[in-house]
Design a protein around this motif. Structure first.
Motif, PDB file in Angstrom:
ATOM      1  N   ALA A 145      -1.168 -29.866   1.700  1.00 32.37           N
ATOM      2  CA  ALA A 145      -0.615 -28.505   1.760  1.00 32.37           C
ATOM      3  C   ALA A 145      -0.799 -27.759   0.451  1.00 32.37           C
ATOM      4  CB  ALA A 145       0.865 -28.565   2.140  1.00 32.37           C
ATOM      5  N   ASN A 146      -0.637 -28.444  -0.662  1.00 34.32           N
ATOM      6  CA  ASN A 146      -0.771 -27.756  -1.957  1.00 34.32           C
ATOM      7  C   ASN A 146      -2.172 -27.193  -2.152  1.00 34.32           C
ATOM      8  OD1 ASN A 146       1.815 -28.002  -2.790  1.00 34.32           O
ATOM      9  ND2 ASN A 146       1.477 -29.800  -4.095  1.00 34.32           N
ATOM     10  N   ASP A 147      -3.179 -27.999  -1.813  1.00 35.08           N
ATOM     11  CA  ASP A 147      -4.562 -27.545  -1.976  1.00 35.08           C
ATOM     12  C   ASP A 147      -4.905 -26.435  -0.977  1.00 35.08           C
ATOM     13  OD1 ASP A 147      -4.995 -29.283  -4.033  1.00 35.08           O
ATOM     14  OD2 ASP A 147      -6.023 -30.790  -2.823  1.00 35.08           O
ATOM     15  N   PHE A 148      -4.524 -26.656   0.285  1.00 32.98           N
ATOM     16  CA  PHE A 148      -4.894 -25.679   1.307  1.00 32.98           C
ATOM     17  C   PHE A 148      -4.169 -24.357   1.061  1.00 32.98           C
ATOM     18  CE2 PHE A 148      -5.439 -24.792   6.130  1.00 32.98           C
ATOM     19  CZ  PHE A 148      -6.696 -24.247   5.916  1.00 32.98           C
ATOM     20  N   SER A 149      -2.911 -24.419   0.639  1.00 31.99           N
ATOM     21  CA  SER A 149      -2.178 -23.174   0.386  1.00 31.99           C
ATOM     22  C   SER A 149      -2.783 -22.420  -0.801  1.00 31.99           C
ATOM     23  CB  SER A 149      -0.694 -23.450   0.152  1.00 31.99           C
ATOM     24  OG  SER A 149      -0.519 -24.245  -0.989  1.00 31.99           O
ATOM     25  N   ALA A 150      -3.296 -23.154  -1.787  1.00 27.83           N
ATOM     26  CA  ALA A 150      -3.945 -22.479  -2.929  1.00 27.83           C
ATOM     27  C   ALA A 150      -5.218 -21.774  -2.462  1.00 27.83           C
ATOM     28  CB  ALA A 150      -4.269 -23.499  -4.013  1.00 27.83           C
ATOM     29  N   ILE A 151      -5.950 -22.395  -1.549  1.00 25.22           N
ATOM     30  CA  ILE A 151      -7.160 -21.765  -0.997  1.00 25.22           C
ATOM     31  C   ILE A 151      -6.778 -20.531  -0.181  1.00 25.22           C
ATOM     32  CG2 ILE A 151      -9.024 -22.121   0.686  1.00 25.22           C
ATOM     33  CD1 ILE A 151      -9.101 -25.081  -0.347  1.00 25.22           C
ATOM     34  N   ILE A 152      -5.709 -20.658   0.585  1.00 27.05           N
ATOM     35  CA  ILE A 152      -5.247 -19.521   1.401  1.00 27.05           C
ATOM     36  C   ILE A 152      -4.791 -18.369   0.502  1.00 27.05           C
ATOM     37  CG2 ILE A 152      -3.432 -18.785   3.016  1.00 27.05           C
ATOM     38  CD1 ILE A 152      -3.603 -21.701   4.165  1.00 27.05           C
ATOM     39  N   THR A 153      -4.123 -18.709  -0.582  1.00 21.88           N
ATOM     40  CA  THR A 153      -3.693 -17.666  -1.527  1.00 21.88           C
ATOM     41  C   THR A 153      -4.893 -16.937  -2.118  1.00 21.88           C
ATOM     42  OG1 THR A 153      -1.705 -18.917  -2.061  1.00 21.88           O
ATOM     43  CG2 THR A 153      -2.393 -17.250  -3.666  1.00 21.88           C
ATOM     44  N   ALA A 154      -5.947 -17.706  -2.453  1.00 23.49           N
ATOM     45  CA  ALA A 154      -7.171 -17.090  -2.978  1.00 23.49           C
ATOM     46  C   ALA A 154      -7.828 -16.187  -1.939  1.00 23.49           C
ATOM     47  CB  ALA A 154      -8.147 -18.183  -3.430  1.00 23.49           C
ATOM     48  N   LEU A 155      -7.785 -16.619  -0.691  1.00 26.71           N
ATOM     49  CA  LEU A 155      -8.368 -15.809   0.380  1.00 26.71           C
ATOM     50  C   LEU A 155      -7.581 -14.513   0.566  1.00 26.71           C
ATOM     51  CD1 LEU A 155     -10.503 -15.604   2.598  1.00 26.71           C
ATOM     52  CD2 LEU A 155      -8.956 -16.864   4.122  1.00 26.71           C
ATOM     53  N   ALA A 156      -6.261 -14.634   0.548  1.00 26.74           N
ATOM     54  CA  ALA A 156      -5.419 -13.449   0.705  1.00 26.74           C
ATOM     55  C   ALA A 156      -5.679 -12.456  -0.430  1.00 26.74           C
ATOM     56  CB  ALA A 156      -3.942 -13.858   0.750  1.00 26.74           C
ATOM     57  N   ALA A 157      -5.900 -12.982  -1.617  1.00 24.72           N
ATOM     58  CA  ALA A 157      -6.131 -12.110  -2.785  1.00 24.72           C
ATOM     59  C   ALA A 157      -7.479 -11.394  -2.704  1.00 24.72           C
ATOM     60  CB  ALA A 157      -6.065 -12.939  -4.061  1.00 24.72           C
ATOM     61  N   SER A 158      -8.409 -11.952  -1.932  1.00 28.14           N
ATOM     62  CA  SER A 158      -9.747 -11.351  -1.829  1.00 28.14           C
ATOM     63  C   SER A 158      -9.802 -10.254  -0.781  1.00 28.14           C
ATOM     64  CB  SER A 158     -10.779 -12.432  -1.483  1.00 28.14           C
ATOM     65  OG  SER A 158     -10.679 -12.791  -0.110  1.00 28.14           O
ATOM     66  N   ALA A 159      -8.746 -10.149   0.023  1.00 28.52           N
ATOM     67  CA  ALA A 159      -8.767  -9.222   1.158  1.00 28.52           C
ATOM     68  C   ALA A 159      -8.691  -7.769   0.689  1.00 28.52           C
ATOM     69  CB  ALA A 159      -7.617  -9.528   2.110  1.00 28.52           C
TER      70      ALA A 159
END
Ligand SMILES: O=C[C@H](O)COP(=O)(O)O
Length: 250
Positions: free
Chosen positions: A236-250
């Motif tokens: 979860a820690n890794d996947f949530s960090a990737i999701i956060t990066a994706l959200a920031a790119s939107a």
């Protein structure tokens, strides 16, 4: 505007204890900003879907059979995935093309069955290292796209995942310009075949050694609408960090 998508492919990993990772992921605020789907092993699909009933996180299968039902020992139909709560299914992953001899024609039949059942098909394409070195990457991608995607698609029931085989689970990642070249090629291919409206609205994911450390730069590449994540989606820690990066790119 294409909604960003983070897809986790757990592959053949995870028993009931792994569901705790989904609970942890579900508590992250970043999941609300993008579409998130986890594709667990078939044995966990129902339980994960039930656990996520009140969550924005969706679930998906990792494969389906082209037939609706019948004498196909060991297989799972698209309708069964829907029955287990799935909204997506990964099809034509290179591990299935290699391990099970799946052809693009078979992937196409599976995708047709998946779409008919109401699933969104995440169709995977990607070149081997030899093909990359030989300079045939775009030809390989073109052939896989032509053979693996059914004629009747919409931007809602189709997602393409570009996964260079040599980058899967290896820690090696193409250069950003290599990723951009292939994603641009896929976008043009989709627009040519399905028209501007569908082709421009279909999401194209990058997959292959996506980690929290490299996600942000990959997500800033034009025509990268998210990621299909293997190993890093298990925690979860890794996947949530990737999701956060994706959200920031939107
Ligand atoms: O479906 C996921 C891909 O095969 C990528 O796997 P990976 O993130 O472990 O390299």
């Amino acid at each position: 505007m294409r909604q960003k998508l983070a897809a986790g492919n757990w592959k053949m990993n995870g028993t009931a204890a792994a569901l705790a990772e989904v609970d942890a992921l579900n508590s992250h605020s970043s999941i609300a900003a993008v579409d998130v789907v986890i594709c667990p092993p078939a044995t966990l699909l129902s339980r994960m879907s039930e656990r996520l009933t009140h969550s924005s996180i969706e679930t998906g299968g990792q494969d389906c059979h082209p037939a609706a039902s019948g004498a196909h020992t060991g297989d799972v139909s698209a309708a069964m995935l829907v029955d287990a709560g799935a909204a997506y299914v990964i099809l034509g992953h290179s591990e299935r093309r290699e391990d099970h001899g799946e052809t693009s024609a078979l992937v196409c039949a599976k995708a047709g069955a998946a779409m008919n059942a109401g699933l969104t098909a995440i169709i995977c394409v990607g070149e081997s290292e030899t093909q990359r070195d030989d300079g045939t990457t775009l030809t390989v991608i073109e052939d896989q796209l032509a053979g693996s995607i059914p004629d009747v698609v919409t931007a809602r029931n189709l997602v393409i995942a570009y996964e260079p085989i040599w980058a899967i689970g290896t820690g090696r990642v193409p250069t950003l310009s290599q990723i951009e070249e292939v994603h641009d090629f896929i976008r043009t291919n989709l627009i040519t075949r399905f028209g501007e409206k569908t082709g421009a609205a279909t999401r194209i994911l990058y997959g292959g050694s996506v980690k929290p450390s490299n996600a942000a730069e990959i997500f800033h590449v034009v025509n990268v609408d998210g990621a299909l994540v293997g190993g890093a989606s298990l925690k979860a820690n890794d996947f949530s960090a990737i999701i956060t990066a994706l959200a920031a790119s939107a």
